[in-house]
Design an enzyme around this catalytic site. Structure first.
Site, PDB file in Angstrom:
ATOM      1  CB  CYS A   1      29.513  45.408 -61.803  1.00 20.21           C
ATOM      2  SG  CYS A   1      28.694  43.883 -61.274  1.00 20.21           S
TER       3      CYS A   1
ATOM      4  CD  GLU B   1      30.083  44.900 -58.069  1.00 20.02           C
ATOM      5  OE1 GLU B   1      31.257  44.986 -58.448  1.00 20.02           O
ATOM      6  OE2 GLU B   1      29.481  43.810 -57.973  1.00 20.02           O
TER       7      GLU B   1
ATOM      8  CG  HIS C   1      28.062  40.163 -60.497  1.00 19.09           C
ATOM      9  ND1 HIS C   1      29.255  40.482 -61.092  1.00 19.09           N
ATOM     10  CD2 HIS C   1      27.767  38.902 -60.910  1.00 19.09           C
ATOM     11  CE1 HIS C   1      29.667  39.472 -61.836  1.00 19.09           C
ATOM     12  NE2 HIS C   1      28.772  38.501 -61.750  1.00 19.09           N
TER      13      HIS C   1
ATOM     14  CB  CYS D   1      33.026  42.098 -63.448  1.00 20.77           C
ATOM     15  SG  CYS D   1      31.218  42.213 -63.533  1.00 20.77           S
TER      16      CYS D   1
END
Length: 156
Positions: free
Chosen positions: A92, A61, A59, A89
């Site tokens: 993260c 992040e 992801h 999410c």
């Protein structure tokens, strides 16, 4: 310096996160981008790469946080802010708590998986040993638009 930067500063950093989201879009990834900022400088960048890397943890992040920790020479990013185009999410958000991030600034809510309050609240959970300040809605329309455009084109 312990003040919260003004909206123009937040918007400038969010534009950099949007540039990262455009890279994800061009790679056929869900267009989420992130930058990590410390002392006014970007020390980490990332965009979604789950499909490209065949890695569910790739992801925006997480990639930006890993790069920032390498640049800082420390996994503790207690003076850093993460700017991300979409609400983090749970994975993260958990990483931000673990990296001891000071603040997350995000663009658009994620009503299906948001962990800054949309679905669950992990960043400000008082039972954790660290809480992350949250500033939502920076460049919200632009951040929402790129995701909506991606999914419109995907459905065609």
């Amino acid at each position: 310096m312990n003040h919260v930067p003004d909206l123009a500063v937040h918007a400038g950093h969010m534009r950099e996160a949007l540039r990262e989201a455009e890279k994800a879009y061009a790679e056929g990834e869900v267009p989420v981008g992130a930058v990590v900022v410390r002392d006014g400088a970007i020390i980490g960048r990332g965009h979604n790469r789950r499909e490209v890397d065949n890695d569910a943890s790739a992801h925006a992040e997480l990639l930006a946080l890993r790069q920032a920790a390498r640049a800082a020479g420390d996994w503790r990013l207690s003076e850093a802010a993460v700017y991300v185009t979409m609400e983090p999410c749970p994975m993260c958000a958990g990483a931000m708590v673990q990296f001891r991030v000071k603040r997350v600034v995000y663009g658009t809510d994620d009503p299906k998986a948001g962990a800054a309050g949309s679905v669950v609240e992990l960043l400000r959970e008082p039972r954790f040993n660290h809480q992350v300040e949250v500033i939502p809605g920076v460049l919200e329309a632009e951040c929402r638009e790129i995701v909506q455009r991606f999914f419109r084109e995907l459905r065609r």
